[in-house]
Scaffold this active site. Structure first.
Site, PDB file in Angstrom:
ATOM      1  N   GLU A   1      -8.244   4.945   9.161  1.00  0.00           N
ATOM      2  CA  GLU A   1      -8.469   4.889   7.794  1.00  0.00           C
ATOM      3  C   GLU A   1      -9.266   3.805   7.225  1.00  0.00           C
ATOM      4  OE1 GLU A   1      -6.930   3.410   5.289  1.00  0.00           O
ATOM      5  OE2 GLU A   1      -5.270   2.675   6.099  1.00  0.00           O
TER       6      GLU A   1
ATOM      7  N   THR B   1       0.945  -1.084  -0.103  1.00  0.00           N
ATOM      8  CA  THR B   1       0.153   0.006   0.108  1.00  0.00           C
ATOM      9  C   THR B   1       0.875   1.295   0.093  1.00  0.00           C
ATOM     10  OG1 THR B   1      -0.104   0.114   2.333  1.00  0.00           O
ATOM     11  CG2 THR B   1      -1.776  -1.375   1.390  1.00  0.00           C
ATOM     12  N   CYS B   2       0.203   2.342   0.224  1.00  0.00           N
ATOM     13  CA  CYS B   2       1.018   3.661  -0.041  1.00  0.00           C
ATOM     14  C   CYS B   2       1.934   3.824   1.361  1.00  0.00           C
ATOM     15  CB  CYS B   2       0.103   5.013  -0.059  1.00  0.00           C
ATOM     16  SG  CYS B   2      -1.124   4.838   1.379  1.00  0.00           S
TER      17      CYS B   2
ATOM     18  N   LEU C   1      -6.469   8.888 -11.072  1.00  0.00           N
ATOM     19  CA  LEU C   1      -7.914   8.978 -10.838  1.00  0.00           C
ATOM     20  C   LEU C   1      -8.392   7.434 -10.445  1.00  0.00           C
ATOM     21  CD1 LEU C   1      -9.040  11.241 -13.853  1.00  0.00           C
ATOM     22  CD2 LEU C   1      -8.512  11.881 -11.265  1.00  0.00           C
TER      23      LEU C   1
ATOM     24  N   GLU D   1      -8.798   4.698  -6.706  1.00  0.00           N
ATOM     25  CA  GLU D   1      -9.330   5.072  -5.433  1.00  0.00           C
ATOM     26  C   GLU D   1      -9.007   6.105  -4.761  1.00  0.00           C
ATOM     27  OE1 GLU D   1     -10.444   2.691  -1.436  1.00  0.00           O
ATOM     28  OE2 GLU D   1      -9.157   1.699  -2.853  1.00  0.00           O
TER      29      GLU D   1
END
Length: 428
Positions: free
Chosen positions: A120, A55-56, A196, A198
């Protein structure tokens, strides 16, 4: 069954807590790399199942193995080689957990307690997608399937039983809050969104809620950018238009999935409009060349710069986090009980086989004495009777196994039902 009894969970990872964003960029797995990574991991000796979560804010490799301590270096060396970095660069910034520590970590991750933004909601879906990708590739078997299914159920329970996810909480939300701190009102500004997916979608919603209407949407697929422009207002461009239109923006949030930088310092070196320009890069790997930060009148922020917004959110949710940790502790205990019960599963199967053989012997005597319809009813009756008889013993065997009394239980039942003599253990 014997392999399952001895299988252990390990996790090797690097996150925003342990690793700078520049290194996380190199360690991350793009969508196209995941299949290759899972396949390559499957070729390593000693690892029977694997799931990769990227993930980020984190990249983590979960594995099932019979040798959790011995294979630490093997896994670290593989990751360094796959990521094309020196192993000495990786070791100081990664963590390796085994047994219940690995389980507890996954539960904390899926509950968002380990996230940059506490509470989150994206992480729950990201964990689910990582598991499904591994399952589709045939890399998530009996052990990790149970673990990740229990983790996903836990993540939902934490959000249902606490207020940790109330309100709008996400990395894009934090990015917009940072933009407000830097620029004040966003309503009159020219604002760009790059990527563009999620994250870009959430960023657009948050920016719109903050009063932005002068959007510029940049995406690899122009039609998607046009859909966003129709939805939120503004203009749509493909990536080739970035150099021409970038310099006219006051704010850009970058959230694209790309292995290379999409914005270079050269694109902004001669920007024409005066005034401050803010770029917030939440892409993974990063979308904006770090040298952009050295340009005059340009402020560049990456995901690790969201600390101020994040800390305000964390303090508000501290009570919910404490309750979530209690739920996680109970879930870890439940998993440990399930794990301990694996040792008695062969015994439970043997006991069931023993009763089913008796059932088959008795039914065989009656088959020629009754009609086919009555025979079918007898079969259903016998199946239900066996299920009722074995329900309580099976539940008690699980508890005894979890309590470390599996061997004693096995000796008693073998003696009572002649399980070994009858060959009821099958191939185990």
């Amino acid at each position: 069954m014997k392999n399952k009894e001895n299988t252990h969970c390990v996790v090797l990872g690097a996150s925003h807590k342990t690793c700078p964003v520049a290194l996380r960029d190199k360690l991350s797995f793009s969508e196209s790399q995941l299949e290759k990574g899972l396949s390559s991991l499957g070729n390593l000796p000693g690892f029977s199942e694997t799931v990769i979560l990227s993930t980020c804010n984190r990249t983590e490799i979960y594995a099932a193995t019979l040798y959790p301590e011995a294979l630490r270096d093997t896994l670290i060396n593989w990751w360094a080689e796959f990521s094309h970095i020196d192993v000495g660069e990786l070791i100081p910034h990664c963590f390796y957990l085994t047994h219940t520590e690995a389980i507890s970590h996954l539960y904390s991750v899926v509950s968002s307690l380990d996230s940059l933004v506490l509470g989150e909601n994206q992480i729950l879906q990201q964990v689910k997608e990582a598991f499904l990708t591994s399952q589709k590739a045939g890399k998530a078997g009996f052990f990790l399937s149970h673990l990740f299914q229990s983790a996903l159920s836990l993540g939902k329970k934490v959000r249902e039983d606490t207020a940790i996810g109330e309100g709008t909480v996400s990395i894009p939300f934090a990015a917009v809050q940072l933009a407000l701190l830097e620029l004040g009102s966003l309503a009159p500004l020219r604002v760009g969104v790059l990527g563009l997916g999620e994250m870009g979608n959430i960023a657009s919603v948050e920016l719109s809620a903050a009063g932005v209407s002068r959007f510029s949407f940049f995406n690899r697929t122009l039609s998607k950018a046009q859909n966003f422009a129709a939805r939120f207002g503004g203009e749509a461009f493909d990536l080739q238009a970035l150099p021409e239109h970038l310099e006219s923006l006051d704010l850009l949030i970058a959230a694209a999935s790309s292995p290379e930088y999409l914005i270079s310092a050269e694109m902004l070196r001669n920007k024409r409009h005066s005034g401050k320009m803010v770029l917030i890069d939440i892409g993974v790997p990063r979308n904006i060349e770090p040298e952009v930060a050295n340009l005059p009148d340009v402020s560049l922020f990456c995901i690790d710069d969201l600390t101020k917004v994040v800390e305000e959110n964390r303090s508000r949710r501290r009570h919910s986090a404490e309750r979530a940790r209690e739920i996680i502790g109970d879930a870890v205990d439940s998993f440990a009980e399930w794990y301990a019960s694996l040792g008695v599963i062969p015994l439970m199967l043997a006991l069931r086989n023993h009763h089913e053989k008796i059932e088959a012997e008795v039914l065989q005597k009656w088959e020629h004495r009754v009609s086919p319809e009555e025979g079918e009813r007898l079969h259903r009756f016998a199946d239900e009777l066996i299920a009722k008889i074995l329900h309580r013993p099976s539940a008690e065997l699980k508890h005894l196994g979890a309590a470390g009394l599996g061997l004693e239980s096995r000796l008693i039942l073998e003696r009572l039902f002649d399980l070994q003599e009858r060959g009821s253990y099958g191939n185990d």
